[in-house]
Motif scaffolding. Structure first.
Motif, PDB file in Angstrom:
ATOM      1  N   TYR A 274     -11.690  -0.854  -0.273  1.00  0.00           N
ATOM      2  CA  TYR A 274     -10.501  -0.045  -0.570  1.00  0.00           C
ATOM      3  C   TYR A 274      -9.567  -0.774  -1.545  1.00  0.00           C
ATOM      4  O   TYR A 274      -9.122  -0.215  -2.538  1.00  0.00           O
ATOM      5  N   GLY A 275      -9.301  -2.052  -1.248  1.00  0.00           N
ATOM      6  CA  GLY A 275      -8.360  -2.820  -2.074  1.00  0.00           C
ATOM      7  C   GLY A 275      -8.840  -2.973  -3.499  1.00  0.00           C
ATOM      8  O   GLY A 275      -8.104  -2.688  -4.457  1.00  0.00           O
ATOM      9  N   LEU A 276     -10.092  -3.385  -3.660  1.00  0.00           N
ATOM     10  CA  LEU A 276     -10.591  -3.576  -5.023  1.00  0.00           C
ATOM     11  C   LEU A 276     -10.901  -2.229  -5.674  1.00  0.00           C
ATOM     12  O   LEU A 276     -10.888  -2.116  -6.903  1.00  0.00           O
TER      13      LEU A 276
ATOM     14  N   LEU B 160     -11.900  -2.446   4.068  1.00  0.00           N
ATOM     15  CA  LEU B 160     -10.664  -2.841   3.386  1.00  0.00           C
ATOM     16  C   LEU B 160     -10.935  -3.579   2.082  1.00  0.00           C
ATOM     17  O   LEU B 160     -10.185  -3.423   1.113  1.00  0.00           O
ATOM     18  N   ILE B 161     -12.002  -4.373   2.040  1.00  0.00           N
ATOM     19  CA  ILE B 161     -12.343  -5.045   0.776  1.00  0.00           C
ATOM     20  C   ILE B 161     -12.665  -3.980  -0.280  1.00  0.00           C
ATOM     21  O   ILE B 161     -12.187  -4.036  -1.413  1.00  0.00           O
TER      22      ILE B 161
ATOM     23  N   TRP C 149      -4.248  -9.329   8.956  1.00  0.00           N
ATOM     24  CA  TRP C 149      -5.060  -9.162   7.740  1.00  0.00           C
ATOM     25  C   TRP C 149      -4.326  -9.657   6.492  1.00  0.00           C
ATOM     26  O   TRP C 149      -4.939 -10.100   5.538  1.00  0.00           O
TER      27      TRP C 149
ATOM     28  N   TRP D 192      -4.557  -8.765  -2.285  1.00  0.00           N
ATOM     29  CA  TRP D 192      -5.708  -8.475  -1.426  1.00  0.00           C
ATOM     30  C   TRP D 192      -6.529  -9.729  -1.155  1.00  0.00           C
ATOM     31  O   TRP D 192      -6.993  -9.947  -0.042  1.00  0.00           O
TER      32      TRP D 192
ATOM     33  N   ASP E  94      -2.221  -6.895  -7.478  1.00  0.00           N
ATOM     34  CA  ASP E  94      -2.986  -6.361  -6.346  1.00  0.00           C
ATOM     35  C   ASP E  94      -4.175  -7.243  -5.993  1.00  0.00           C
ATOM     36  O   ASP E  94      -4.472  -7.449  -4.816  1.00  0.00           O
ATOM     37  N   VAL E  95      -4.857  -7.756  -7.030  1.00  0.00           N
ATOM     38  CA  VAL E  95      -5.984  -8.658  -6.765  1.00  0.00           C
ATOM     39  C   VAL E  95      -5.477  -9.846  -5.960  1.00  0.00           C
ATOM     40  O   VAL E  95      -6.087 -10.259  -4.968  1.00  0.00           O
TER      41      VAL E  95
ATOM     42  N   ARG F 169     -13.309  -4.675   8.093  1.00  0.00           N
ATOM     43  CA  ARG F 169     -13.190  -5.712   7.065  1.00  0.00           C
ATOM     44  C   ARG F 169     -13.916  -5.290   5.784  1.00  0.00           C
ATOM     45  O   ARG F 169     -13.401  -5.453   4.678  1.00  0.00           O
TER      46      ARG F 169
ATOM     47  N   LEU G 128       0.842  -1.209   0.000  1.00  0.00           N
ATOM     48  CA  LEU G 128       0.000   0.000   0.000  1.00  0.00           C
ATOM     49  C   LEU G 128       0.872   1.253   0.000  1.00  0.00           C
ATOM     50  O   LEU G 128       0.522   2.274  -0.583  1.00  0.00           O
TER      51      LEU G 128
ATOM     52  N   ARG H 142      -7.380 -13.781   1.957  1.00  0.00           N
ATOM     53  CA  ARG H 142      -8.794 -13.939   2.335  1.00  0.00           C
ATOM     54  C   ARG H 142      -9.365 -15.256   1.811  1.00  0.00           C
ATOM     55  O   ARG H 142     -10.208 -15.863   2.424  1.00  0.00           O
TER      56      ARG H 142
ATOM     57  N   LEU I 145     -17.625 -10.489  -1.667  1.00  0.00           N
ATOM     58  CA  LEU I 145     -16.836 -10.637  -0.438  1.00  0.00           C
ATOM     59  C   LEU I 145     -17.427  -9.829   0.718  1.00  0.00           C
ATOM     60  O   LEU I 145     -17.434 -10.284   1.860  1.00  0.00           O
TER      61      LEU I 145
END
Lengths: 193, 381
Positions: free
Chosen positions: B63-65, B60-61, A185, A96, A92-93, B57, A49, A100, B359
């Motif tokens: 933000y990231g995507l 952040l999902i 995370w 992130w 990035d995909v 949570r 980031l 998860r 998600l």
């Protein structure tokens, strides 16, 4: 002239930052699929980031300060930059979603493939840009040709260095105090959520 | 109209609209996130840490995507819309540069620090980091809207067409009104997400305290955002595009009418139905209302897209009203290059939106994680 010099120096700094900070992250991501890749990505944590914003700041600053040069450069760098960005998005995909959605080797392959394409694209874009400078199609860095108006340059020269200095201070503090710590995370193990 | 130009406009519309879904979501979630973290730091009540972690949570999902979809927007802007005289882009380039090298640069770094400092920094310091993330996110939106406002109402230009008056650029009524309209919209979008997260928990009868906290916060947020949205929306009509298009008709007019209707309905629903249900926490037992909150998250998101399509359509045939025409701003390569890249970028944007939606709903539908990943207690020295 002072504003032009300041923004040229700032662009060089952001370019070096991209090469060094983002370069280190790309190199680590390229090796993501190796047996130790998961550990390396866990140590990277949220570090990407902080690194990828150098590239975004570089693109925004150079576009704002040297719009003419940017427009002239587009035909030269469009293809390699698109390639770099496609790889970047893929990386990035993976970064992130991997932690998860399972954190298995498949996601690490995505990170590695994306980072490889991104790295190659950036190198090719830099080479194309150098070629464009040599041929004279794009004004040389720091030249008043292709730069924004004096008012725009003054505004940018007064504000951007403050923002960049703040970011550098924060990132140095992060690196010194929290570099390499495990972040829940962004932990790459099979039971990660 | 030239087919390739129409394709490039469609590409802009799709990638920018899908990206805006992320912008509204993250902008709308960061303030309640910072508020919850602060309340936890001040009171030390444990359920507020759980609520912050749960909301974090979702944030952040998004933000990231959102970064992934934002990169798609940047690429197509650079490739397809760099035509014409570069000097016309000065006032556009200044706020964009400030967004990238100040606001987003700081925002992303601060967010990374917040994630990394979980369990390692005191809660009050981490709450401050979230407020700084929120401040830079709002600044970021302000810079982008200043650039967009200039495209609709190019102010501050000198006789030679170059940027001459910076104050005019920042005080541009077309941007100021749009900023408040977007702030109201993001508040409603975020409020709907927060309330839906609480409603999911309440429907499963899981973690009553967190469910109640999220429902209260989400409904108040949407209720406070609604009047800002509606008032700033009407205010825009007189100042958005002086001398430009004012009377939309056909599909665009319908879109505008529908957007206004939904905006007013949300205002009425939140004030007349939802806020009274918060008294004595009746809402936690009102299952039909909880189901409605779970099922209607898409509504404000879809409405924001209607708003942007209307605003950008009304700018046509100009790229910068009165200065650069859309057809002159286009810098399109051959169809064999533009079309495949465009389809690829639109596919990436759509995939990012679908994955984020899936998600985020997975986070809301499943029980909270057994351990806090974003709000761990600081390890004693």
């Amino acid at each position: 002239m002072i504003a032009l010099g300041t923004l040229t120096a700032l662009s060089v700094l952001l370019g070096l930052g991209t090469l060094v900070v983002e370069g280190v992250v790309i190199a680590r991501c390229v090796r993501a699929a190796t047996p130790t890749g998961g550990v390396a990505l866990t140590r990277l944590g949220a570090g990407f980031l902080a690194s990828e914003v150098w590239t975004i700041a570089l693109l925004g600053t150079t576009h704002g300060a040297f719009p003419g040069a940017w427009h002239a450069a587009v035909p030269w760098i469009a293809a390699p930059l698109t390639l770099a960005v496609a790889g970047w998005m893929l990386r990035d995909v993976g970064l992130w979603l991997g932690p998860r959605l399972g954190a298995g080797r498949g996601w690490r392959w995505i990170v590695a493939a994306g980072a490889t394409v991104q790295g190659l694209g950036l190198v090719a874009a830099l080479a194309a840009l150098c070629l464009a400078w040599i041929t004279g199609d794009v004004p040389a860095p720091g030249s008043a040709m292709g730069a924004a108006s004096e008012t725009a340059l003054a505004m940018l020269a007064l504000t951007l260095p403050t923002g960049v200095a703040l970011v550098v201070a924060l990132q140095l503090a992060w690196w010194r105090l929290l570099g390499g710590v495990r972040v829940p995370w962004f932990t790459w193990h099979a039971s990660a959520r | 109209m030239d087919a390739l130009l129409a394709f490039a406009r469609l590409e802009f519309a799709v990638s920018a609209s899908l990206h805006f879904l992320f912008v509204a979501t993250t902008l709308g979630l960061v303030l309640p996130l910072a508020l919850l973290a602060t309340m936890h730091a001040v009171t030390g009540r444990e359920h507020l840490a759980r609520a912050t972690d749960h909301l974090g949570r979702l944030y952040l999902i998004g933000y990231g995507l959102g970064i992934v979809s934002g990169i798609a927007v940047e690429v197509q802007l650079g490739l397809n819309w760099s035509g014409g005289d570069a000097s016309a882009y000065d006032a556009f380039g200044v706020p964009i540069a400030m967004e990238t090298a100040i606001a987003f640069f700081l925002e992303s770094t601060l967010l990374g620090l917040w994630i990394t400092s979980a369990g390692r920094a005191p809660h009050w310091l981490r709450a401050c980091m979230l407020w700084a993330v929120a401040a830079t996110a709002v600044a970021s939106a302000g810079f982008i809207i200043a650039a967009n406002g200039f495209m609709h109402s190019p102010v501050g230009l000198g006789d030679d067409g170059a940027l001459a008056d910076l104050v005019a650029l920042w005080q541009n009524p077309s941007a100021v009104t749009a900023f408040w309209h977007v702030a109201g919209a993001a508040s409603i979008v975020g409020g709907f997400w927060v309330a839906a997260a609480g409603a999911h928990l309440a429907l499963r009868r899981a973690d009553f305290e967190v469910a109640r906290a999220l429902l209260r916060m989400g409904i108040w947020q949407a209720a406070l955002g609604a009047p800002v949205l509606v008032v700033a929306g009407f205010w825009q009509f007189s100042v958005a595009r002086p001398g430009g298009q004012t009377d939309p008709d056909g599909a665009i007019g319908l879109l505008l009418a529908l957007m206004m209707l939904i905006g007013v309905c949300i205002w009425l629903a939140t004030w007349i139905v939802m806020l009274p249900l918060l008294i004595r926490t009746v809402i936690v037992r009102a299952r039909p209302v909880l189901w409605a909150m779970v099922g209607l998250v898409w509504l404000p998101l879809a409405t924001t897209i209607m708003g942007w399509v209307y605003r950008e359509e009304a700018r046509q045939p100009w790229f910068i009203v009165g200065v650069v025409r859309t057809e002159d701003a286009a810098s399109l390569a051959s169809p064999w290059v533009t079309v495949p890249i465009g389809i690829g970028l639109m596919a990436i944007s759509a995939t990012a939106a679908v994955v984020a939606w899936t998600l985020m709903h997975r986070v809301m539908r499943t029980d909270r994680a057994r351990e806090l990943s974003l709000m761990a207690a600081p390890v004693p020295a």
